[in-house]
Design a protein around this motif. Structure first.
Motif, PDB file in Angstrom:
ATOM      1  N   GLU A 201      -1.222   1.228   3.041  1.00 51.60           N
ATOM      2  CA  GLU A 201      -0.683   1.348   4.400  1.00 51.60           C
ATOM      3  C   GLU A 201       0.829   1.136   4.407  1.00 51.60           C
ATOM      4  OE1 GLU A 201       0.591   0.106   8.388  1.00 51.60           O
ATOM      5  OE2 GLU A 201       0.530  -1.169   6.608  1.00 51.60           O
ATOM      6  N   ASP A 204       2.474   4.189   3.004  1.00 47.39           N
ATOM      7  CA  ASP A 204       2.391   5.273   3.970  1.00 47.39           C
ATOM      8  C   ASP A 204       3.535   5.189   4.977  1.00 47.39           C
ATOM      9  OD1 ASP A 204       0.852   7.556   5.123  1.00 47.39           O
ATOM     10  OD2 ASP A 204       0.681   6.201   6.830  1.00 47.39           O
ATOM     11  N   THR A 210       1.883  11.338   2.861  1.00 50.14           N
ATOM     12  CA  THR A 210       0.738  10.609   3.407  1.00 50.14           C
ATOM     13  C   THR A 210       0.127   9.787   2.281  1.00 50.14           C
ATOM     14  OG1 THR A 210       0.270  12.339   5.028  1.00 50.14           O
ATOM     15  CG2 THR A 210      -1.536  10.842   4.457  1.00 50.14           C
ATOM     16  N   VAL A 211      -0.061   8.499   2.505  1.00 44.80           N
ATOM     17  CA  VAL A 211      -0.615   7.616   1.475  1.00 44.80           C
ATOM     18  C   VAL A 211      -1.844   6.920   2.046  1.00 44.80           C
ATOM     19  CG1 VAL A 211      -0.162   5.748  -0.150  1.00 44.80           C
ATOM     20  CG2 VAL A 211       1.727   7.211   0.608  1.00 44.80           C
ATOM     21  N   ARG A 212      -2.929   6.921   1.291  1.00 44.73           N
ATOM     22  CA  ARG A 212      -4.154   6.239   1.722  1.00 44.73           C
ATOM     23  C   ARG A 212      -4.983   5.870   0.507  1.00 44.73           C
ATOM     24  NH1 ARG A 212      -8.324   9.759   1.118  1.00 44.73           N
ATOM     25  NH2 ARG A 212      -7.916  12.004   1.293  1.00 44.73           N
TER      26      ARG A 212
END
Length: 346
Positions: A201, A204, A210-212
Motif C-alpha cells: 500500500e 502504491d 499500481t502496486v498490490r
C-alpha cells in the motif's frame, strides 16, 4: 554488548520489551523515554547502538523523531507498530523512508498467542540491526556510472529482491519508474509478518505504477507491480503467478531465489531485468545467476549504499550480476533497460 534505547509512550509496553530483551545477556537497555522529543535528546546524549521506536507518541511521533535523529545523530532504528493494518502502518513505512532500518509488530504481552515468537524475532533483530552502519548517502559525491547495455531483445519484466534496508531502496526505484515503460514488476521483500500488505500500500502511494499484493493466478500486467505476500513463495509459471507454502529457501519464505529461478525457467527470461538490493544472507544469489544464464540482465546494489551487503555480494561472487551500482543510480539504469521495449513499439 548492545545498548538499546526504548521510545514508547506506554509504560506497559516498555516493561514488556525490557523483560524480553533481558533474556539475552548481551543486550542492555540504557534508557527509556515516552515521547519523540525525549527520544531525540536521549539518543544524542546516550549514543545507543539501537533505538526501538514506537510510531504513535505524544509531543513528537516516531516518524518526526526518526527524521530528527537521522539529521542530528544518526542511529539504527527499529520501528514497532501496534497495528499491521495497511492504512495504519503508513507512519512506520514513512519512518523507513526517512532512515529507520526495519519495522515489526509490537509485542503486546504474554496473552498474545505469538508472543514467544515475536520475542525471539525482536532479540534477533536488535542484535543484527545494531551492527548496521547508518549512512548519509546524500553526503557522498555522485560518481559517473556507465550506462547499462541492454541486449537486442526486449526487456519488459522487472524482478526485485530485497531484505534488511530494502523497503527504502525498493521505494526509491519504484518512485522513479515511469508508468510509460509498461513494466511488469514482481517484488520479494523480506519483511516482518503482517506488514507485506502495508508495504504494498505504501509503494502504491509512492509509485506511478499500481502496486498490490500478488494473488494466485494473477497475470503479469503492464504498469502493475505485484508484491509477494507474507509467508508464501511467489513464482511465475506460464505468465501467471503461483503462490505456495513450500519449505523456506535460504530460511526465507517468500524467497527471492524462488522468484528468480522461476523466471529463469520461463520464456520471460530474456525479457527480464533482475535487481537485488541490500540484505543479509545470500537469498537471490543463485536465482540471479540462473537468470543471467537464461538471458536476463541483472543489477546489484553496491556495498557503499547498502545497509547490509550480504545478498548483493553473494550474487556478485557467483557471477550473476552485470552491473553493480549505487542505489541512486539504479533507477536510471533500470529505466534505460525497460525503455528499449517502449521505444521498439514505435
Amino acid at each position: 554488548m548492545v545498548n538499546v534505547l526504548i521510545a514508547d509512550d506506554s509504560m506497559l509496553t516498555r516493561t514488556v520489551i525490557k523483560d524480553l530483551l533481558s533474556r539475552d545477556r548481551n543486550i542492555t537497555v540504557v534508557g527509556e523515554v515516552s515521547d519523540g522529543q525525549e527520544a531525540v535528546r536521549s539518543t544524542c546524549r546516550l549514543r545507543p547502538d539501537l533505538i526501538i521506536m514506537d510510531v504513535m507518541m505524544p509531543l513528537m511521533d516516531g516518524l518526526a523523531a526518526t527524521v530528527e535523529i537521522m539529521a542530528s545523530c544518526p542511529t539504527p532504528i527499529l520501528i514497532l507498530s501496534a497495528n499491521v493494518d495497511p492504512m495504519d502502518s503508513r507512519s512506520a513505512f514513512n519512518a523507513i523512508k526517512h532512515g529507520a532500518l526495519d519495522v515489526m509488530e509490537k509485542p503486546q504481552g504474554v496473552v498474545t498467542e505469538a508472543f514467544e515468537e515475536i520475542a525471539a524475532q525482536l532479540i534477533q533483530r536488535v542484535k543484527f540491526l545494531s551492527k548496521v552502519r547508518v549512512i548519509h548517502h546524500f553526503r557522498r559525491p555522485r560518481q559517473r556510472v556507465a550506462a547499462a547495455q541492454p541486449a537486442d531483445h526486449r526487456r519488459s519484466v522487472l524482478a526485485i529482491g530485497a531484505s534488511t534496508g530494502g523497503p527504502k531502496a525498493v521505494m526509491r526505484l519504484m518512485k522513479e519508474l515511469p508508468r510509460e515503460t509498461g513494466a511488469r514488476v514482481l517484488i520479494v521483500q523480506h519483511i516482518a509478518r503482517g506488514f507485506a500488505a502495508g508495504f504494498a500500500e505504501w509503494l502504491d502511494r509512492e509509485s506511478p505504477l499500481t502496486v498490490r499484493l500478488a494473488r494466485e493466478a494473477d497475470l503479469l500486467e503492464e504498469g502493475v507491480a505485484l508484491v509477494a505476500p507474507n509467508g508464501v513463495h511467489m513464482e511465475v509459471q506460464d505468465g501467471r503467478i503461483v503462490l505456495s507454502d513450500a519449505a523456506p529457501v535460504n530460511s526465507c519464505r517468500p524467497s527471492v531465489d524462488v522468484l528468480f529461478h522461476s523466471l529463469a525457467r520461463s520464456d520471460l527470461a530474456t525479457r527480464a531485468v533482475g535487481v537485488l538490493f541490500t540484505g543479509m544472507g545470500r537469498d537471490g544469489a543463485e536465482g540471479m545467476a540462473a537468470l543471467r544464464r537464461s538471458g536476463g540482465y541483472n543489477i546489484a546494489q553496491d556495498e557503499a549504499s547498502s545497509a547490509v551487503f550480504g545478498m548483493p555480494r553473494a550474487a556478485i561472487d557467483l557471477g550473476g550480476v552485470h552491473q553493480t551500482l549505487a542505489l541512486a543510480d539504479i533507477p536510471a539504469a533500470v529505466v534505460r533497460l525497460l525503455q528499449k521495449e517502449s521505444n521498439d513499439r514505435h
